[in-house]
Motif scaffolding. Sequence first.
Motif, PDB file in Angstrom:
ATOM      1  N   GLU A 168       0.024   5.192   0.613  1.00  0.00           N
ATOM      2  CA  GLU A 168      -1.048   6.099   1.022  1.00  0.00           C
ATOM      3  C   GLU A 168      -0.494   7.505   1.231  1.00  0.00           C
ATOM      4  O   GLU A 168       0.680   7.684   1.564  1.00  0.00           O
ATOM      5  N   CYS A 170      -5.173   5.907  -1.713  1.00  0.00           N
ATOM      6  CA  CYS A 170      -4.548   4.627  -1.357  1.00  0.00           C
ATOM      7  C   CYS A 170      -4.327   3.806  -2.629  1.00  0.00           C
ATOM      8  O   CYS A 170      -5.289   3.441  -3.314  1.00  0.00           O
ATOM      9  N   VAL A 193      -3.202   0.324  -3.873  1.00  0.00           N
ATOM     10  CA  VAL A 193      -3.086  -1.003  -3.252  1.00  0.00           C
ATOM     11  C   VAL A 193      -2.753  -2.056  -4.310  1.00  0.00           C
ATOM     12  O   VAL A 193      -3.496  -2.239  -5.274  1.00  0.00           O
ATOM     13  N   ARG A 217       0.840  -1.201   0.000  1.00  0.00           N
ATOM     14  CA  ARG A 217       0.000   0.000   0.000  1.00  0.00           C
ATOM     15  C   ARG A 217       0.878   1.255   0.000  1.00  0.00           C
ATOM     16  O   ARG A 217       1.869   1.332   0.731  1.00  0.00           O
ATOM     17  N   GLU A 250      -8.275   3.408  -4.037  1.00  0.00           N
ATOM     18  CA  GLU A 250      -9.334   3.760  -3.098  1.00  0.00           C
ATOM     19  C   GLU A 250      -8.944   5.005  -2.320  1.00  0.00           C
ATOM     20  O   GLU A 250      -7.783   5.435  -2.361  1.00  0.00           O
ATOM     21  N   GLY A 262      -8.097   4.965   4.161  1.00  0.00           N
ATOM     22  CA  GLY A 262      -6.889   4.401   4.739  1.00  0.00           C
ATOM     23  C   GLY A 262      -6.430   5.116   5.993  1.00  0.00           C
ATOM     24  O   GLY A 262      -7.162   5.912   6.599  1.00  0.00           O
ATOM     25  N   SER A 263      -5.204   4.872   6.355  1.00  0.00           N
ATOM     26  CA  SER A 263      -4.642   5.424   7.589  1.00  0.00           C
ATOM     27  C   SER A 263      -4.504   6.937   7.557  1.00  0.00           C
ATOM     28  O   SER A 263      -4.612   7.602   8.586  1.00  0.00           O
TER      29      SER A 263
END
Length: 241
Positions: A172, A235, A237, A170, A226, A229-230
């Motif tokens: 992000e 994001c 992936v 990932r 997408e 996320g954090s």
Amino acid sequence: MIGISNKKQTNTTNTPVVFNMANFLVSSVHDMKNSVSMLICGLDKVLTSAEAAELSTHAELVQMNHEAKRINNRLIQLLTLYKLGQKIYPFDPQSVCLDDFLRTTVAQYAQLLKFRQIHLEVRVDPGLYWYFDEDLISGVIGNALNNAMRHTHDHILISAEEHDGQLMLRVEDDGDGYPPELLEGNGNVMQSVDFHGGNTGLGLYFSAMVARMHRNQGAQGDLCLENGGSLQGACFVLHLP
């Protein structure tokens, strides 16, 4: 007396010329890549000199160096896509330590990250290993990093973990996320092409193709875009079987 030659004249204009546009374009791309590589070497020498930080143009040189490397990576991806299409790319999955792999990849962007004051965090189990083509996946992660650096506010997170029997990578950021039209198209690269904005979709196309090349026990890799996320941004992936 004037002598007359019996030698037949050949009309070369009627000779058919076989022109292969693909080979011509590949040769041109290769030539451009070599020129850009020479430019990068020159910029690297300037930036690594002791007096580099004192130059009034230091910031511009850092940005120029990054853009030159980004162009070089794009040219390499074009050549790679050609080789994949011709089935001559030496696809070579090997067991790779994810901790070493990610930190080596991130180190290539250290200078620009420092210049832009972006905090980049790496989360990975030091004991995590996976089989994949290191050169190809390095290009994929490089694409995601370049995009994240363009749109982040000041924080990027790269992580790797095993999830449901697959490797999940990932990238992000804490930016505004992917546009709705891209997410609605499930990352369809043809829908993401914007020549006016400078987005040709090459990076996504390359990444999606590389993901699908990785297969294991009937499963194949895939790419997912997408938001959330954090870091509550975009994001990127990548799943590899």
